[in-house]
Design a protein around this motif. Structure first.
Motif, PDB file in Angstrom:
ATOM      1  N   ASP A 329      25.691  19.502  19.610  1.00  0.00           N
ATOM      2  CA  ASP A 329      24.328  18.943  19.653  1.00  0.00           C
ATOM      3  C   ASP A 329      23.411  19.782  20.528  1.00  0.00           C
ATOM      4  N   GLU A 331      23.648  22.964  21.130  1.00  0.00           N
ATOM      5  CA  GLU A 331      23.374  24.195  20.387  1.00  0.00           C
ATOM      6  C   GLU A 331      22.372  23.931  19.274  1.00  0.00           C
ATOM      7  N   ASP A 332      22.515  22.777  18.646  1.00  0.00           N
ATOM      8  CA  ASP A 332      21.587  22.394  17.573  1.00  0.00           C
ATOM      9  C   ASP A 332      20.166  22.270  18.110  1.00  0.00           C
ATOM     10  N   ILE A 335      18.743  25.823  18.783  1.00  0.00           N
ATOM     11  CA  ILE A 335      18.297  26.600  17.620  1.00  0.00           C
ATOM     12  C   ILE A 335      17.108  25.940  16.927  1.00  0.00           C
ATOM     13  N   THR A 336      17.037  24.615  16.999  1.00  0.00           N
ATOM     14  CA  THR A 336      15.877  23.924  16.408  1.00  0.00           C
ATOM     15  C   THR A 336      14.621  24.275  17.197  1.00  0.00           C
ATOM     16  N   PHE A 339      13.601  27.722  16.308  1.00  0.00           N
ATOM     17  CA  PHE A 339      12.977  27.715  14.975  1.00  0.00           C
ATOM     18  C   PHE A 339      11.533  27.216  15.063  1.00  0.00           C
ATOM     19  N   PHE A 359      12.850  19.179  11.113  1.00  0.00           N
ATOM     20  CA  PHE A 359      13.328  20.533  10.830  1.00  0.00           C
ATOM     21  C   PHE A 359      13.281  20.809   9.330  1.00  0.00           C
TER      22      PHE A 359
END
Lengths: 480, 195
Positions: A329, A331-332, A335-336, A339, A359
């Motif tokens: 989570d 890491e998610d 990266i979100t 982005f 996203f």
């Protein structure tokens, strides 16, 4: 682990043994009279220990089997197939024991009892709150005791208890034949008060021979008469406090009796033997409690262990799952966030106001934008000026004289057909010597800058003049 | 159930299953989550690369539209069609015009031709238009004779990207060498103006 052998005859006899290194230690021997059984707390004493009882000699059948097999898996399949026709009892329990393996052959002793016999045996012990872990046979127990007490592996084992008498022919340390009949309780009736107080055992040959005595002798005789007449050692055990059976056996069965031995603790012979059977250190103990007859204690133990293992496994898995999920989570999120910032920056660059939605929404919008069809009005071919500069450089020192050049856009996007690609076609005429002309053509063919390799390069030599035509490569966009 | 499976092998298999089923389930769930994350990271990487590749294109489009907006509709008439070529030769022929020895000579004809006829002159086709642009195809009426310098000037005026200039694409260009250092030039253009 401590093992307790339990023998219920007139009284209850318990023997507890423990294996230490290669020797057995007797932890305790206990005898409880029948009337005190329900009051006694012996069940608590033996609760955590492994328990073993034994069915009588007349409650099982013994067969011997010899099998040839190349390996253990074939042996296993052959064994179950061979055991089935050994006897015709229904609802039976077979227990094979491999006694030895020699020259590719395996020798088995197959002990067979019935569900009914085993059920009756367990019911007897259930009444005194005992659910034994192991159920072996009394003859097997006597064999164990004989080996333990006297180191004998061949001979006759006789156990005389109050309610039963067990006779065993032991050969090579295993039961060869076994028989049981009623015990010697009838002899107690003939004892007087004076006899009871007498410390010396009474020679039973001197006891009044009533019909019970004669029947007892006949029963014992039945066992010996079916055996080959060969003198062997006799190990005598049982309730021998008041009676001396030695003269009885020596006189009546002299063809079989070589000598008679009464080992130490002989009154507990069966219970000690059962305890040794229950230990099963050599894997040659009989165990009738298989499949549907497995002891509840054992099932409970297995279930508890499996449940603990399962809970431990679940706990470990849950912990690991949440731990890993947390990392994933984080890491998610990272990266979100990356982005979102890239998306906003991109939108800002092109004068759009980017909003942070989910996203998937942002991704979809951005992807649509990036996938929108290429702007058809941007010219993607070499311009005439660039072509002429290239041609100038190519023809320099080539020794050719260009007389005609034709640059034509064979296809290009226009209103009504905006998807047509830019395709530039070149036709040239030049003069040169034959070899020079050919060399020039080859130079053009090998060019990587201007000439498209996906289309044909046509070279037509004519009289004193050469024609060369090709397509141009599209020009990639260059940053300013 | 346990009674039925209490042979050593089956018990061993049950133990292994009991131990590994939760582990397997946990690992499977984690694997799926990681795969999802991996896919997401890959998607982000892809779109990042696309944006990078596309950036040049999108910047080019943005710059292109910036340059070509509000372009001069009379650019060709005002810039290309007013050009005169082979000026060196024209200048060299000028003194001969009034010389009595060169009356009605080739030189006079040549001078006349170069100064009046040797000019770019285009005919226009019917323009076409859509939401974004207006397109007109132009054809050169007659070939012109030019030298290297003239050719360079013409190409620069047509192909150079300049503000307020319509997009001009040469879609037909032909050069034929003469006996001198000049060439005969024929060209057709595509003119685009943007809203």
């Amino acid at each position: 682990m401590e093992t307790v052998g339990i023998d219920l005859d007139e009284d209850l006899k318990l023997a507890c043994v423990k294996k230490k290194k290669n020797n057995y230690q007797i932890r305790f021997l206990k005898s409880i009279v029948k009337k005190d059984l329900l009051k006694s707390k012996f069940v608590k004493q033996i609760y955590k220990k492994r328990t073993c009882t034994g069915v009588e000699a007349n409650d099982f059948i013994l067969h011997e089997l010899k099998l040839k097999a190349k390996n253990n898996s074939i042996l296993e399949k052959t064994l179950s197939f061979q055991i089935k026709p050994l006897c015709h009892l229904v609802n039976r329990i077979d227990f094979p024991i491999c006694q030895k393996k020699e020259e590719g052959k395996s020798y088995f002793s197959v002990f067979t009892t019935t569900d009914e016999s085993l059920g009756k045996h367990l019911d007897v012990y259930k009444k005194i709150s005992i659910d034994p872990d192991y159920v072996s046979t009394i003859p097997s127990a006597l064999v164990r005791f004989a080996k333990y007490a006297t180191n004998t592996t061949d001979g006759f084992l006789i156990n005389v208890s109050k309610n039963r008498t067990t006779l065993v022919w032991m050969e090579e340390g295993k039961v060869k034949k076994a028989f049981s009949c009623y015990g010697a309780s009838f002899l107690s009736k003939s004892l007087s008060v004076a006899d009871l107080s007498n410390k010396k055992p009474i020679n039973i040959l001197k006891v009044k021979k009533n019909s019970e005595f004669i029947l007892f002798s006949q029963k014992v005789g039945t066992f010996f008469l079916n055996l080959p007449k060969e003198k062997k050692a006799v190990i005598l055990t049982g309730d021998l406090v008041h009676f001396d059976f030695i003269p009885f056996f020596k006189e009546n069965f002299s063809d079989w009796v070589q000598n008679i031995v009464i080992p130490e603790n002989s009154s507990f012979a069966i219970s000690i033997g059962l305890a040794l059977e229950g230990d099963n250190s050599d894997g040659k103990s009989v165990q009738f409690r298989q499949k549907k007859w497995i002891a509840k204690k054992f099932i409970r133990k297995i279930s508890v262990r499996l449940a603990s293992l399962f809970l431990f496994s679940i706990a470990g898995s849950i912990f690991f799952y949440f731990y890993k999920t947390q990392i994933i989570d984080e890491e998610d999120k990272r990266i979100t966030s990356y982005f979102n910032s890239s998306y906003l920056l991109d939108q800002k660059r092109f004068g759009n106001e980017g909003k942070i939605l989910s996203f998937n929404e942002n991704y979809s919008n951005w992807n649509k934008e990036l996938n929108s069809p290429a702007f058809p009005y941007l010219f993607s071919g070499p311009k005439v000026k660039d072509f002429l500069i290239w041609l100038d450089a190519t023809t320099k020192d080539a020794g050719v004289k260009i007389t005609k050049i034709h640059y034509k856009l064979l296809s290009f996007p226009k209103i009504g057909s905006l998807k047509d690609p830019y395709k530039i076609f070149i036709e040239m005429e030049y003069t040169a010597d034959k070899i020079v002309a050919r060399n020039f053509y080859e130079k053009i063919s090998e060019d990587k800058e201007m000439v498209s390799k996906n289309d044909k390069i046509i070279w037509t030599p004519q009289e004193q003049m050469y024609k060369l035509s090709f397509f141009c490569k599209p020009t990639p966009l260059r940053s300013k | 159930m346990i009674k039925k499976i209490l042979s050593e092998k089956k018990l061993y298999s049950l133990t292994i299953s009991v131990l590994f089923i939760p582990i397997f389930v946990s690992f499977s769930l984690i694997y799926l989550k990681e795969k999802k994350l991996e896919d997401k990271a890959y998607m982000i990487q892809l779109i990042g690369q696309k944006a990078k590749t596309n950036y040049l294109l999108r910047s080019s489009v943005k710059d292109f539209l910036q340059i070509h907006k509000n372009s001069d509709q009379e650019y060709i008439e005002n810039t290309l069609e007013t050009l005169s070529f082979l000026q060196d030769e024209v200048q060299s022929l000028k003194p001969l015009l009034n010389h009595p020895a060169f009356q009605n000579s080739i030189s006079q004809d040549r001078y006349k031709q170069l100064s009046t006829q040797n000019r770019l002159c285009f005919t226009e086709d019917q323009p076409k238009a859509n939401k974004t642009c207006k397109e007109t195809s132009l054809r050169q009426k007659d070939p012109i004779e030019v030298d290297k310098k003239d050719l360079a000037t013409i190409l620069q005026l047509i192909e150079e990207e300049k503000e307020k200039k319509p997009q001009l694409i040469i879609h037909n260009f032909s050069l034929e060498k003469t006996n001198n250092e000049t060439v005969f030039l024929t060209l057709d253009l595509l003119k685009r103006t943007f809203n």
